[in-house]
Design an enzyme around this catalytic site. Sequence first.
Site, PDB file in Angstrom:
ATOM      1  N   GLY A  43     -83.432  -3.948 -40.532  1.00 47.92           N
ATOM      2  CA  GLY A  43     -84.858  -3.627 -39.699  1.00 47.92           C
ATOM      3  C   GLY A  43     -86.112  -4.128 -40.119  1.00 47.92           C
ATOM      4  O   GLY A  43     -86.004  -4.614 -41.382  1.00 47.92           O
ATOM      5  N   ASP A  48     -95.476   9.948 -37.240  1.00 45.12           N
ATOM      6  CA  ASP A  48     -95.078   8.920 -36.544  1.00 45.12           C
ATOM      7  C   ASP A  48     -93.536   9.273 -36.079  1.00 45.12           C
ATOM      8  O   ASP A  48     -92.586   8.696 -36.236  1.00 45.12           O
ATOM      9  CB  ASP A  48     -94.816   7.518 -37.014  1.00 45.12           C
ATOM     10  CG  ASP A  48     -94.494   6.400 -36.181  1.00 45.12           C
ATOM     11  OD1 ASP A  48     -94.435   6.836 -34.932  1.00 45.12           O
ATOM     12  OD2 ASP A  48     -94.474   5.402 -36.814  1.00 45.12           O
TER      13      ASP A  48
END
Length: 660
Positions: A348, A466
């Site tokens: 990622g 987040d």
Amino acid sequence: MHSFLLFQFLLLLSITWFCSSSTTTSPDTNFPHVCNCTRNSTFELNSTYHTNLKTLFSWLSSNATNSAGSHITKVSSGNSSVYGLFQCNADITSEKCQKCIDQAVYNVTSECETSKEAVVFVRFCFLRYSYRDFLTIAEESPKIFLLNLKDYVGQLATFNNEVSEMMYTLRHKVADIPMGSRRFAYGELNITAKQSLYGMAKCTPDLPPEECSSCLVNAAADIPTGCCKGKIGGRVLFPSCGVRFELYRFYEPSSHLNILRLGGNRKNRSHQRQIIISIISTVVSVLLLCFGCSLCFLSRRRQRKLLRGILLRESFGDESLASFESLQFQLSEIQAATNNFSQGNKIGRGGFGEVYKGVLENGQEVAAKRLLGNSWQGAEEFKNEVLVMAKLQHKNLVRLLGFCLEGQERILVYEYVPNKSLDYILFDPQRSRPLTWSERYNIIRGIARGILYLHEDSRLTIIHRDLKPSNILLDDSMNPKISDFGMARIVITDQIQVNTHRVVGTYGYMSPEYAMEGMFSIRSDVYSFGIIVLEIISGKSKSSFCESHFSDDIRLSAWAKWKEEKPLELLDTTLKGNYSENEVMRSIQIALLCVQDDPNERPTMTEIVSYLNSSSGEVPLPQEPILSKSKKMDYMSYYHKTHSINDSINDLSVSTFLPR
Ligand SMILES: *[C@@H]1O[C@H](CO)[C@@H](O)[C@H](O)[C@H]1NC(C)=O
Ligand SMILES: *[C@@H]1O[C@H](CO)[C@@H](O)[C@H](O)[C@H]1NC(C)=O
Ligand SMILES: *[C@@H]1O[C@H](CO)[C@@H](O)[C@H](O)[C@H]1NC(C)=O
Ligand SMILES: *[C@@H]1O[C@H](CO)[C@@H](O)[C@H](O)[C@H]1NC(C)=O
Ligand SMILES: *[C@@H]1O[C@H](CO)[C@@H](O)[C@H](O)[C@H]1NC(C)=O
Ligand SMILES: *[C@@H]1O[C@H](CO)[C@@H](O)[C@H](O)[C@H]1NC(C)=O
Ligand SMILES: *[C@@H]1O[C@H](CO)[C@@H](O)[C@H](O)[C@H]1NC(C)=O
């Protein structure tokens, strides 16, 4: 004196099995015992299981006087097995333990008859057996609430804070006690000149530290709401752990007990802190006078950093240095684990850095996040944050295992979670099958508990900032694990809102006050949680609602359906009627509460978890989202402004941790 207090101590027994709301009252104040038998699964008299169970009882009873005050065992023969354990309170003698176990066996045999599974809580001990292997797993049902009927007279909010601080300290203490030994911790705290608070936390000896800690977080979370709101004492008992608080000493003090005398120098400490703060403030003001406003920002930052240092030392003491060493990885170790950061290991990337899968020398799989070169954080600050994050232990959080800090390299090492992230499982049309309602509900509750842990971890309040589906990983059993909290912000509990110049987070999950004014607080995480819940319910991403990508669309369309009294129309059509209407309705109502415009109107995570834990407790009515057209324009222009100045908003929103 004790017996007099005990005599006064009235118990109300309220037993909840899963989410059912069955409540019973027990008049037996002297020697309460509570059995809970799983009635839907029974054994035949004289069957192998029956014989095994009898053997199990005799083994448990004959081990009642052992030094650990607990015993875990399993009896197998033929094709049936029975697992069992008992645990005596740490403050009682072995004779008393023996008596208690014998009573527990007597009572459970007579009350549960042929149940294949039961738990029994007696005053001084606890016993359970099952055909399932429940060992090492934190089980939180049935829940037993016992409460002292007297109302607390005084500042309830302060009292609740004292209780939760005590539970925080006790929890860490208990989780650190080695498995297999007496996992009890007791606490005492003088809250006024005349009153002292006494507390206890325990885990069963089979629970790994992480499970123990997360079980205790959930037990303690039930104190101010579910169990004993406004009362002077109570207990929350789960099969795997339990907590208790009272205004009298309910245990026999003795030298071998883990008794923490808390807050002895609390006054001094906060006094010291005040002095330090006032010195700093004076220095800051002088600096301000001397160097003018240009230095203002810098000083405030320094002040905050200093404060945070004090706070961290207070929270972790000198042990922090020792644990720090054990968290440090050599760069060479990580290079070896990740094939020298090879492309093949990359799983990622995002604004903060790239994520690599790795296998450590001991075979453990990890995800290593390599932060970008010119990092945004100083080395000291980085170390502090890592230290705090590594202390976080909860089954709904991805575990931070350590870090590496060498030269320019800053690497965070996380546990590796094999499954995909929630956004993939929820929104990807290519996924193998849609989630069932019970999986969704389990995910909602798991996320709520994970956030609760971050917010309520006592003195340190951690704001994730987040939260979004791509930061929620799912393990093999579809349990959610919040990731990327390594980039979250730690705030000092008494700071209610923090203003930041740097809005990080993901557009759409950010609350209006954070996106527009840079104000963040625990209530901004609550907002993001609300949006995520709406997405989980509808199976639609916030951005798939019509023309624009404002979270407002999912919010407003949910509100519209709610107002039309057709909230079930929000539901993902793939569920095809297989859901609990009550759970869906409650979830929608809770989500709407979370996404209200006024941050102060949003519930806290404690409230949310308690709403989700009960199927009947009252949930307040949400208010209509009032984001007006003009505000919406501001929101939009703010978005474009930040977007053009600094592309980082979008950059940061890229999933930084998406295992494939
Ligand atoms: C125990 O669990 C059952 C569900 O299996 C529940 O109906 C019951 O109320 C619980 N309590 C007692 C005291 O049996
Ligand atoms: C008994 O009921 C519970 C739910 O109430 C369920 O989870 C469990 O699988 C059932 N056990 C059996 C053997 O049917
Ligand atoms: C179980 O065994 C006892 C004697 O060992 C006997 O008296 C009883 O009838 C048996 N019960 C059943 C249901 O077989
Ligand atoms: C204790 O439990 C074990 C099995 O866990 C059993 O073998 C033993 O006989 C029991 N009794 C004593 C006194 O150890
Ligand atoms: C195993 O259990 C089944 C019933 O569940 C029974 O029919 C069978 O005889 C058992 N086998 C042995 C070896 O005891
Ligand atoms: C529980 O056990 C004790 C002693 O073993 C007994 O005196 C008591 O009556 C039992 N309680 C119930 C409700 O069976
Ligand atoms: C709490 O108060 C008692 C007497 O009221 C005193 O003996 C004890 O030392 C105090 N404990 C702490 C930790 O200050």
